[in-house]
Enzyme design. Sequence first.
Site, PDB file in Angstrom:
ATOM      1  N   GLU A 110     -13.455   7.857   4.533  1.00  0.00           N
ATOM      2  CA  GLU A 110     -12.943   7.305   3.276  1.00  0.00           C
ATOM      3  C   GLU A 110     -12.286   5.964   3.562  1.00  0.00           C
ATOM      4  O   GLU A 110     -11.913   5.687   4.691  1.00  0.00           O
ATOM      5  CB  GLU A 110     -11.880   8.242   2.674  1.00  0.00           C
ATOM      6  N   LYS A 112      -9.153   3.455   3.507  1.00  0.00           N
ATOM      7  CA  LYS A 112      -7.702   3.629   3.530  1.00  0.00           C
ATOM      8  C   LYS A 112      -7.106   2.608   2.563  1.00  0.00           C
ATOM      9  O   LYS A 112      -7.004   1.420   2.866  1.00  0.00           O
ATOM     10  CB  LYS A 112      -7.158   3.428   4.945  1.00  0.00           C
ATOM     11  N   ASP A 114      -4.617   0.514   0.479  1.00  0.00           N
ATOM     12  CA  ASP A 114      -3.331  -0.033   0.887  1.00  0.00           C
ATOM     13  C   ASP A 114      -2.425  -0.192  -0.329  1.00  0.00           C
ATOM     14  O   ASP A 114      -2.431  -1.211  -1.007  1.00  0.00           O
ATOM     15  CB  ASP A 114      -3.558  -1.388   1.571  1.00  0.00           C
ATOM     16  N   TYR A 221      -7.302  11.174  -3.063  1.00  0.00           N
ATOM     17  CA  TYR A 221      -8.099  11.557  -1.885  1.00  0.00           C
ATOM     18  C   TYR A 221      -7.795  12.954  -1.395  1.00  0.00           C
ATOM     19  O   TYR A 221      -8.334  13.387  -0.380  1.00  0.00           O
ATOM     20  CB  TYR A 221      -7.899  10.547  -0.752  1.00  0.00           C
ATOM     21  N   LYS A 308      -7.652   1.413  11.871  1.00  0.00           N
ATOM     22  CA  LYS A 308      -7.095   0.254  11.168  1.00  0.00           C
ATOM     23  C   LYS A 308      -7.893  -1.001  11.498  1.00  0.00           C
ATOM     24  O   LYS A 308      -8.181  -1.265  12.661  1.00  0.00           O
ATOM     25  CB  LYS A 308      -5.644   0.049  11.593  1.00  0.00           C
ATOM     26  N   CYS A 402      11.078 -36.725  -3.335  1.00  0.00           N
ATOM     27  CA  CYS A 402       9.755 -36.430  -3.879  1.00  0.00           C
ATOM     28  C   CYS A 402       8.687 -37.193  -3.091  1.00  0.00           C
ATOM     29  O   CYS A 402       8.810 -38.396  -2.902  1.00  0.00           O
ATOM     30  CB  CYS A 402       9.708 -36.830  -5.343  1.00  0.00           C
ATOM     31  N   CYS A 405       7.237 -39.965  -5.614  1.00  0.00           N
ATOM     32  CA  CYS A 405       8.003 -41.054  -6.214  1.00  0.00           C
ATOM     33  C   CYS A 405       9.332 -41.310  -5.510  1.00  0.00           C
ATOM     34  O   CYS A 405      10.113 -42.147  -5.955  1.00  0.00           O
ATOM     35  CB  CYS A 405       8.234 -40.781  -7.700  1.00  0.00           C
ATOM     36  N   CYS A 420      11.432 -32.254  -8.596  1.00  0.00           N
ATOM     37  CA  CYS A 420      11.610 -33.699  -8.702  1.00  0.00           C
ATOM     38  C   CYS A 420      12.042 -33.962 -10.142  1.00  0.00           C
ATOM     39  O   CYS A 420      11.324 -33.647 -11.073  1.00  0.00           O
ATOM     40  CB  CYS A 420      10.303 -34.442  -8.414  1.00  0.00           C
ATOM     41  N   CYS A 426       7.107 -39.978 -12.324  1.00  0.00           N
ATOM     42  CA  CYS A 426       6.491 -39.363 -11.157  1.00  0.00           C
ATOM     43  C   CYS A 426       5.020 -39.075 -11.463  1.00  0.00           C
ATOM     44  O   CYS A 426       4.710 -38.203 -12.277  1.00  0.00           O
ATOM     45  CB  CYS A 426       7.272 -38.086 -10.830  1.00  0.00           C
TER      46      CYS A 426
HETATM   47  P1  AMP Z   1       0.451   5.548   7.338  1.00  0.00           P
HETATM   48  O1  AMP Z   1       1.326   5.156   6.166  1.00  0.00           O
HETATM   49  O2  AMP Z   1      -0.065   4.402   8.115  1.00  0.00           O
HETATM   50  O3  AMP Z   1       1.015   6.686   8.134  1.00  0.00           O
HETATM   51  O4  AMP Z   1      -0.863   6.141   6.668  1.00  0.00           O
HETATM   52  C1  AMP Z   1      -0.814   7.283   5.892  1.00  0.00           C
HETATM   53  C2  AMP Z   1      -0.975   6.895   4.464  1.00  0.00           C
HETATM   54  O5  AMP Z   1      -2.263   6.368   4.208  1.00  0.00           O
HETATM   55  C3  AMP Z   1      -0.916   8.087   3.574  1.00  0.00           C
HETATM   56  O6  AMP Z   1       0.401   8.414   3.234  1.00  0.00           O
HETATM   57  C4  AMP Z   1      -1.682   7.643   2.375  1.00  0.00           C
HETATM   58  O7  AMP Z   1      -0.789   7.157   1.401  1.00  0.00           O
HETATM   59  C5  AMP Z   1      -2.506   6.475   2.837  1.00  0.00           C
HETATM   60  N1  AMP Z   1      -3.936   6.609   2.545  1.00  0.00           N
HETATM   61  C6  AMP Z   1      -4.695   5.647   1.968  1.00  0.00           C
HETATM   62  N2  AMP Z   1      -5.955   6.050   1.827  1.00  0.00           N
HETATM   63  C7  AMP Z   1      -6.039   7.306   2.286  1.00  0.00           C
HETATM   64  C8  AMP Z   1      -7.099   8.257   2.386  1.00  0.00           C
HETATM   65  N3  AMP Z   1      -8.341   7.959   1.984  1.00  0.00           N
HETATM   66  N4  AMP Z   1      -6.803   9.457   2.911  1.00  0.00           N
HETATM   67  C9  AMP Z   1      -5.551   9.757   3.319  1.00  0.00           C
HETATM   68  N5  AMP Z   1      -4.513   8.899   3.263  1.00  0.00           N
HETATM   69  C10 AMP Z   1      -4.742   7.679   2.757  1.00  0.00           C
HETATM   70 ZN    ZN Z   2       8.539 -37.300  -8.122  1.00  0.00          ZN
END
Ligand code: AMP
Ligand code: ZN
Length: 662
Positions: A110, A112, A114, A221, A308, A402, A405, A420, A426
């Site tokens: 899957e 990850k 962010d 997920y 990662k 500036c 100017c 400015c 300007c």
């Molecule tokens: P970390 O914060 O680096 O420990 O990573 C764990 C976090 O990754 C989990 O708490 C989830 O919030 C996040 N995460 C994002 N995508 C996924 C996924 N597909 N499966 C599980 N965790 C995920």
């Molecule tokens: Zn200026």
Amino acid sequence: MSIEQKIKALSQELDEHNYKYYVLDQPEISDFEFDMKLKALQELENEYPKFADPHSPTQRVGGVITKNFPTVVHQYRMYSLNNVYEIAELQEWLERVKKDLGETVEFVCELKFDGASISLTYENATLAQAVTRGDGYQGDEITANVKTIKSIPLKLKDAEANEIFARGEIILTHEAFHKINQEREELGLETFMNPRNTASGSLKLQDSAEVAKRELSAFIYGIYGKNLPFDNQWAMLQTARKWGFKIPNSAKLCLAEQEIFNFIAFWDKQRHDLNYEIDGVVIKVNQFFQQNELGYTAKSPRWAIAYKFKAEQAKTRLNEVSYQVGRTGAVTPVANLEPVLLAGTTVKRASLHNADIIKNLKICLGDMVYVEKGGEIIPKIVGVSLEDRPANAQAVEFTKTCPACATPLVRTEGEAVHYCPNEDGCPPQIKGKIEHFVSRKAMDMESIGSETIAQLYEVGLVQKISDLYHLQVEDLLPLERMAQKSAENIINAIEKSKKIPFEKVLYGLGIRFVGETVAKKLVEAFPNLKLLQNAKPEELEEVDTVGTRISKSVVDYFSQKKHMEMLEDLMNQGLQFEAAEKELTSNKFENQTFLFTGKLAEFTRDEAKQLVEENGGKIASSVTKNLNFLIVGEKAGSKLKKAQDLGSVQILTELEFLELLK
Ligand code: AMP
Ligand code: ZN
């Protein structure tokens, strides 16, 4: 159909449209149609509050204020994930898992996501609670805020489980992130650094209506609970999708190891085209019985691992810092770098944001710096390599004058931005103001590009907005690369702009902090220039979203003689400085003035105002003996007291006000 059935049917219909739009990305009706239906439902619920449902689609707009988020213990602990950064490390992990299990293993890959992790509790297939990860054992309850996230179902579609816990990640798409920043920029607020922090920060806002505006999304997920109708991760994803959760199609069931490596290689490249941030790939053992066999360490499952992606960083030399001046005079520092390849593009410039950031980084000219590409379009400098610092390196000092100017810059206490102040002398500010004025959202003069503006400015034909309206075709012809036809187009566009409505003209003037929305609201409250320019700061601040900063800027603009002269010129040229007349639904409220106070539950202030005006009434700004009606919501304060003291004002509840309209 009974009222109750009607409310139910309409709710279901709206839930379904929400699902099609936000989960499937396949809207079936227009936003307008959706809004009309939502409004109809809201009206029914207002009229028959006993049938209102806390999981109604009308709850998505928010409005709940949470002062303190209660702590909630997770029934299933929220674990972290172990990370690996190299394929070799991943290979070791795969080997260990296979050896420990001693049998064939399937894996699910899957993305990850962010963002911020979330746990959602559903009872009887309705969302009961949303809790942040916190320390993994307990988190903060943020249910009201999470309800505003439209890709999170408030009710599940034919869920078989009684009580389930859905795990997922709350994210901001790049689009939503940029929208927020654009609005903040217009309001003169500091912009946010990246989508992840903005998403998690948004979840902790006290006003859920503000959260609703952030347009967060959520991907699921994991599902936990008893007696679940699946016994592996892959089936879980498919079932959760059927229940109405948003689950991207990117997940893949992998039977051979090579498929896992291919998945990683694919997304390492492809992630740049996603509309949201991912920071890696999660590889999970598919079968639950195998997951159970592997178990957990103190912090994370043994059956899953995160690969990662390498942070998209590059190291390069800072050659010079230059400064850009925007139309409002804001000065932004830009790092000029030794060109370097980063995430597939050559980077030569990076943002340094403002003086505070330069100071915090303690950056010197000639330093080797780390450049990163995050959720923003412009890369940014995230660090300095001290061991590479050349001897006698000079610290970067934010410019005091500036760059265009040479005027000394000013910085308001508490603000990060330097300005400015030489508004009229300007060049980038003058050109920028004209560019802003002709832009699509303002006067919409498409045929006038920035190059033409630069030429017009340099030959002295256009020094301020109003000069545009004195141009003639013959003036333009001597300009470089200007044919008869283009000159005519320009003059026509200028002529046509005289019909552009007042709110756009006001936006086009480029008054600091008066963005599109603020301009619109100001024109609603002060429908012609005279009213607006005579408005006192406290009257301006009665307008929703207008605070002291905006009111000060508006008052300051109109107090300057040169601006008033220019406006008079524009008025003589025939531009719109009066709001177009609105069509009335009735003249029931003719010659009547209304004022709303306290926290309104039945309608927003804007809606109330609209109702009054549509029926020929006027909104007053304070309680005086000329006021006819004061409508009081919850926690009405001094205005109510004053009206009671006067005795001449009719005091109504919201419902009594609605009665008046019938
Ligand atoms: P970390 O914060 O680096 O420990 O990573 C764990 C976090 O990754 C989990 O708490 C989830 O919030 C996040 N995460 C994002 N995508 C996924 C996924 N597909 N499966 C599980 N965790 C995920
Ligand atoms: Zn200026």
